[in-house]
Design a protein around this motif. Structure first.
Motif, PDB file in Angstrom:
ATOM      1  N   GLU A 274       0.804  -1.219   0.000  1.00 46.80           N
ATOM      2  CA  GLU A 274       0.000   0.000   0.000  1.00 46.80           C
ATOM      3  C   GLU A 274       0.838   1.272   0.000  1.00 46.80           C
ATOM      4  O   GLU A 274       0.329   2.357   0.292  1.00 46.80           O
ATOM      5  CB  GLU A 274      -0.959  -0.024   1.191  1.00 46.80           C
ATOM      6  N   PHE A 275       2.113   1.136  -0.295  1.00 51.00           N
ATOM      7  CA  PHE A 275       3.000   2.298  -0.400  1.00 51.00           C
ATOM      8  C   PHE A 275       4.165   1.909  -1.293  1.00 51.00           C
ATOM      9  O   PHE A 275       4.404   0.746  -1.561  1.00 51.00           O
ATOM     10  CB  PHE A 275       3.506   2.739   0.978  1.00 51.00           C
ATOM     11  N   GLY A 276       4.899   2.910  -1.762  1.00 56.11           N
ATOM     12  CA  GLY A 276       6.117   2.624  -2.516  1.00 56.11           C
ATOM     13  C   GLY A 276       5.870   2.060  -3.899  1.00 56.11           C
ATOM     14  O   GLY A 276       4.743   1.928  -4.367  1.00 56.11           O
ATOM     15  N   GLY A 277       6.984   1.704  -4.553  1.00 55.76           N
ATOM     16  CA  GLY A 277       6.915   1.163  -5.896  1.00 55.76           C
ATOM     17  C   GLY A 277       8.248   0.563  -6.287  1.00 55.76           C
ATOM     18  O   GLY A 277       9.193   0.541  -5.501  1.00 55.76           O
ATOM     19  N   THR A 278       8.336   0.069  -7.508  1.00 54.62           N
ATOM     20  CA  THR A 278       9.548  -0.556  -8.019  1.00 54.62           C
ATOM     21  C   THR A 278       9.806  -0.060  -9.444  1.00 54.62           C
ATOM     22  O   THR A 278       9.042   0.746  -9.991  1.00 54.62           O
ATOM     23  CB  THR A 278       9.429  -2.092  -8.050  1.00 54.62           C
ATOM     24  N   ASP A 279      10.862  -0.575 -10.040  1.00 56.09           N
ATOM     25  CA  ASP A 279      11.174  -0.236 -11.433  1.00 56.09           C
ATOM     26  C   ASP A 279      10.007  -0.513 -12.378  1.00 56.09           C
ATOM     27  O   ASP A 279       9.882   0.138 -13.420  1.00 56.09           O
ATOM     28  CB  ASP A 279      12.398  -1.029 -11.899  1.00 56.09           C
ATOM     29  N   SER A 280       9.162  -1.471 -12.030  1.00 65.19           N
ATOM     30  CA  SER A 280       8.030  -1.803 -12.902  1.00 65.19           C
ATOM     31  C   SER A 280       7.098  -0.618 -13.095  1.00 65.19           C
ATOM     32  O   SER A 280       6.430  -0.504 -14.123  1.00 65.19           O
ATOM     33  CB  SER A 280       7.252  -2.989 -12.328  1.00 65.19           C
TER      34      SER A 280
END
Length: 331
Positions: A274-280
């Motif tokens: 429910e927070f953050g992200g990645t290279d995708s």
């Protein structure tokens, strides 16, 4: 078995966001005999291609780590700093840090009357200098430091700074070594500057124009006392992402990953972060869009000097990645 010595070496290499040269060179030497082409692009991404006749698949794991950048040196030689990525003041206090030239310091704090005032601007780095002139012989404005701790492991777990995301890079390296043949045209991309906005992944994906992408990163867990409810635990297998703040994973990619796990008896978890992200998050919006997914390693104590993962989850992530890549992918 997990190559823990290789993992330890990777975790202890100084490579903050924007200065990933050391880890890039290390990874290049690990994989150069297993790929057909290898290059470093203009932004610094390390891109290795294993040729195949099928779909063009991009795999992404970021090489960089969070850091502290010197912004000011006072008359007594104490260093003020800003964050490069997600640096927490509570985690940072009293931690040792190291600069690229080997200078070591400790993070101290001004006297704070109220914990609500405990912010990064109240902290400083003490390198043991007695004056501004002495400090400037070792450090200059713009220099970056990272947490300085030894990577520790036993037969169950590993604890270290930079697990986010050297562990994703490690999974990619070890899967590549085990991948004798592939039906797909594979691009193993070790990206730069993920911690400051998935910048390397964005430019690499634009150049490659993949048919599908899978990012490899860590994710949070819900298995510590009174943690925020989250259906991810250490030791229950790698996590196949459903969503985070940067992406709703493409159902075909997610389902393909689940299918490979189930058909090969590899334990897995489903991840909703429910927070953050990645290279995708950057890759799937490239050009006209790229169907994308994420394979995550459950990790406790994110963005600290003691990020913890279980080796069983890493081993199973490597196995699942090999199965995902050697089979023909239809998107």
């Amino acid at each position: 078995m997990i190559n823990t010595q290789l993992l330890k070496e990777m975790l202890e290499i100084y490579s903050p966001a924007g200065n990933e040269g050391r880890i890039s060179e290390f990874i290049r030497n690990q994989i150069k005999d297993y790929v057909d082409e290898i290059k470093v692009d203009a932004l610094g991404n390390l891109i290795a291609r294993k040729k195949g006749n099928g779909k063009k698949i991009m795999l992404a794991g970021h090489m960089d780590q969070i850091a502290l950048m010197v912004t000011y040196i006072d008359d007594k030689g104490f260093l003020r700093f800003t964050n490069v990525g997600g640096i927490s003041p509570t985690i940072s206090l009293s931690q040792r840090v190291i600069f690229e030239n080997g200078t070591i310091g400790v993070i101290g704090s001004e006297k704070i009357e109220d914990l609500k005032d405990f912010k990064l601007e109240k902290l400083f780095i003490d390198i043991g200098a007695s004056s501004k002139e002495e400090a400037e012989k070792k450090v200059t404005i713009g220099d970056m430091a990272v947490y300085y701790t030894e990577a520790l492991y036993d037969d169950k777990k590993v604890m270290s700074q930079a697990v986010d995301d050297r562990i994703g890079c490690f999974v990619m390296i070890e899967a590549l070594k085990k991948l004798s043949t592939t039906a797909n045209d594979l691009y193993f991309v070790f990206t730069v500057q993920e911690e400051v906005g998935t910048r390397g992944a964005k430019t690499a994906a634009y150049d490659i124009a993949p048919d599908m992408a899978i990012a490899f990163d860590v994710t949070a867990t819900g298995d510590t006392p009174k943690a925020k409810s989250m259906a991810v635990e250490l030791g229950k297998g790698p996590a196949i992402k459903v969503k985070d703040n940067s992406i709703l994973c493409h159902p075909k990619v997610k389902n393909y990953m689940i299918k490979q796990a189930e058909e090969n008896n590899i334990p897995y978890q489903l991840e909703i972060l429910e927070f953050g992200g990645t290279d995708s998050g950057a890759i799937h919006l490239t050009r006209s869009g790229v169907p994308s997914g994420v394979l995550s390693i459950p990790c406790r104590y994110l963005h600290s000097n003691c990020e913890m993962v279980f080796l069983s989850d890493v081993k199973e992530a490597i196995e699942l990645t090999v199965y995902m890549l050697k089979n023909s992918i239809e998107i």
